[in-house]
Design an enzyme around this catalytic site. Structure first.
Site, PDB file in Angstrom:
ATOM      1  CG  HIS A 148      -2.268  -0.847   1.028  1.00 10.90           C
ATOM      2  ND1 HIS A 148      -2.078  -2.171   1.420  1.00 10.90           N
ATOM      3  CD2 HIS A 148      -3.315  -0.838   0.731  1.00 10.90           C
ATOM      4  CE1 HIS A 148      -3.132  -2.790   1.054  1.00 10.90           C
ATOM      5  NE2 HIS A 148      -4.158  -1.746   0.523  1.00 10.90           N
ATOM      6  CE  LYS A 152      -3.937  -0.500   4.929  1.00 12.68           C
ATOM      7  NZ  LYS A 152      -5.240  -0.082   5.039  1.00 12.68           N
TER       8      LYS A 152
HETATM    9  P1  NAD Z   1      -7.795   9.355   4.600  1.00  7.20           P
HETATM   10  O1  NAD Z   1      -6.810   9.570   5.786  1.00  7.20           O
HETATM   11  O2  NAD Z   1      -7.337   9.693   3.267  1.00  7.20           O
HETATM   12  O3  NAD Z   1      -9.186   9.762   5.091  1.00  7.20           O
HETATM   13  C1  NAD Z   1      -9.814   9.671   6.162  1.00  7.20           C
HETATM   14  C2  NAD Z   1     -10.874  11.032   6.563  1.00  7.20           C
HETATM   15  O4  NAD Z   1     -11.619  10.508   7.615  1.00  7.20           O
HETATM   16  C3  NAD Z   1     -10.034  12.325   6.628  1.00  7.20           C
HETATM   17  O5  NAD Z   1     -10.688  12.967   6.060  1.00  7.20           O
HETATM   18  C4  NAD Z   1     -10.322  12.450   8.094  1.00  7.20           C
HETATM   19  O6  NAD Z   1      -9.986  13.799   8.491  1.00  7.20           O
HETATM   20  C5  NAD Z   1     -11.456  11.721   8.132  1.00  7.20           C
HETATM   21  N1  NAD Z   1     -11.761  11.700   9.880  1.00  7.20           N
HETATM   22  C6  NAD Z   1     -10.948  11.174  10.751  1.00  7.20           C
HETATM   23  N2  NAD Z   1     -11.488  11.155  11.952  1.00  7.20           N
HETATM   24  C7  NAD Z   1     -12.776  11.447  11.847  1.00  7.20           C
HETATM   25  C8  NAD Z   1     -13.871  11.349  12.533  1.00  7.20           C
HETATM   26  N3  NAD Z   1     -13.881  10.989  13.982  1.00  7.20           N
HETATM   27  N4  NAD Z   1     -15.186  11.731  12.065  1.00  7.20           N
HETATM   28  C9  NAD Z   1     -15.384  11.730  10.824  1.00  7.20           C
HETATM   29  N5  NAD Z   1     -14.210  11.879   9.887  1.00  7.20           N
HETATM   30  C10 NAD Z   1     -13.219  11.530  10.468  1.00  7.20           C
HETATM   31  O7  NAD Z   1      -7.956   7.734   4.575  1.00  7.20           O
HETATM   32  P2  NAD Z   1      -8.351   6.826   3.408  1.00  7.20           P
HETATM   33  O8  NAD Z   1      -7.215   6.385   2.449  1.00  7.20           O
HETATM   34  O9  NAD Z   1      -9.722   7.287   2.581  1.00  7.20           O
HETATM   35  O10 NAD Z   1      -8.799   5.319   4.259  1.00  7.20           O
HETATM   36  C11 NAD Z   1      -9.891   5.376   5.113  1.00  7.20           C
HETATM   37  C12 NAD Z   1     -10.047   4.134   5.691  1.00  7.20           C
HETATM   38  O11 NAD Z   1     -10.434   3.243   4.774  1.00  7.20           O
HETATM   39  C13 NAD Z   1      -8.859   3.268   6.118  1.00  7.20           C
HETATM   40  O12 NAD Z   1      -9.227   2.525   7.266  1.00  7.20           O
HETATM   41  C14 NAD Z   1      -8.402   2.453   5.017  1.00  7.20           C
HETATM   42  O13 NAD Z   1      -7.593   1.314   5.285  1.00  7.20           O
HETATM   43  C15 NAD Z   1      -9.781   2.139   4.373  1.00  7.20           C
HETATM   44  N6  NAD Z   1      -9.858   1.683   3.127  1.00  7.20           N
HETATM   45  C16 NAD Z   1     -11.053   0.801   2.742  1.00  7.20           C
HETATM   46  C17 NAD Z   1     -11.152   0.358   1.447  1.00  7.20           C
HETATM   47  C18 NAD Z   1     -12.035  -0.582   1.244  1.00  7.20           C
HETATM   48  O14 NAD Z   1     -12.396  -1.117  -0.141  1.00  7.20           O
HETATM   49  N7  NAD Z   1     -12.942  -1.066   2.180  1.00  7.20           N
HETATM   50  C19 NAD Z   1     -10.413   0.877   0.528  1.00  7.20           C
HETATM   51  C20 NAD Z   1      -9.217   1.840   0.645  1.00  7.20           C
HETATM   52  C21 NAD Z   1      -8.963   2.224   2.085  1.00  7.20           C
END
Ligand code: NAD
Length: 260
Positions: A148, A152
């Protein structure tokens, strides 16, 4: 029309989900939530401002489904709030332990609602899990490698653990070994080795190497754009909108007619 609130809307995944929801004729973007207030430009030329209070946002716009792509350290608290309000959820955030899943299943049932949790919404990753379960019946040695991007926050990935858990259901005597730093001695055949690689600009890659005498079978999946995860999350919104109370995963979605 299914009304969707996106939590974590300013993030890498949240912003992709906002785009996909807006592009779906039968979904309506009800609200966007994040920890900061910011304007999000939508495809139709309008803007929507993120709200910072999840409960207030749900109470104000009454969404049918909350999609959560936030952080492993906050997602449980988010989901407790969502489920207690009786709202359905689709969750892409990773990092759940079995005890968390049990708690959320019970909370959903108590509040007569439903949620779907998937560490990987890509169709190919779910298919890979099915193929891995088949290969695990025949090949004793299993290694999982995930790659990744550098930003991450959790390791190993939720998908690597999902794949390992699926294989362990087929071969319950297996146990997990995370990297092998400091190990001295032969590989135990019951190990599932799990290895996390971090580098620039990798959206998400998983490889499972099964080996037997003089041969290997390698399954691999690459997500080259986050839109594949957002596409799966949208399919999950349609799925969860009508399901009886309880906890679901992407297997339930691909076993339905949602990819027909
Ligand atoms: P990122 O850091 O780009 O985005 C996370 C967002 O959440 C940020 O904008 C942050 O400000 C916000 N945030 C943090 N705490 C918060 C809260 N208490 N309330 C509301 N918003 C809040 O991360 P990302 O790359 O978008 O990944 C997010 C999650 O999704 C991770 O756990 C990642 O592993 C997972 N993910 C899952 C998949 C899937 O297919 N299921 C795919 C990619 C990433």
């Amino acid at each position: 029309m299914i009304r969707v609130l996106v939590n974590g809307a300013l993030g890498r995944m949240g912003s992709e989900v906002v785009k996909k929801v807006c592009a779906e004729a039968d979904l309506e973007l009800a609200a966007v939530v994040d920890i900061k207030e910011a304007n999000i430009a939508l495809e139709n030329g309008s803007t929507m401002t993120t709200q910072t209070d999840l409960v207030a946002a749900i109470q104000a716009c009454a969404p049918d489904v909350v999609v959560d792509f936030t952080r492993p350290d906050v997602v449980m608290e988010n989901l407790r709030k969502v489920l207690k309000l009786g709202v359905r959820a689709v969750v892409g955030t990773t990092g759940f332990k079995q005890a968390d899943l049990d708690e959320l299943d019970a909370l959903a049932k108590e509040n007569n609602t439903a949620l779907l949790i998937a560490p990987n919404f890509a169709l190919g990753a779910v298919v890979m899990m099915k193929l891995a379960c088949e290969a695990a019946k025949y090949f004793p040695h299993v290694e999982i490698i995930e790659k990744h991007h550098n930003n991450k926050v959790d390791a190993p990935s939720g998908t690597a653990l999902m794949l390992a858990d699926a294989i362990k259901e087929i071969a319950p005597n297996k146990f997990y070994v995370y990297g092998r730093s400091g190990f001295c001695g032969k590989r135990n055949q019951n190990e599932i080795g799990i290895h996390a690689v971090r580098c620039e600009n990798v959206v998400g890659e998983h490889e499972i190497i099964f080996s037997g005498d003089f041969e290997t079978v390698t399954l691999s999946h690459q997500a080259t754009d986050r839109s594949v995860f957002a596409e799966g999350a949208v399919k999950a919104c349609f799925f969860i909108a009508t399901k009886p109370k309880g906890l679901y995963d992407m297997n339930d979605v691909i076993n339905g007619n949602y990819y027909a």
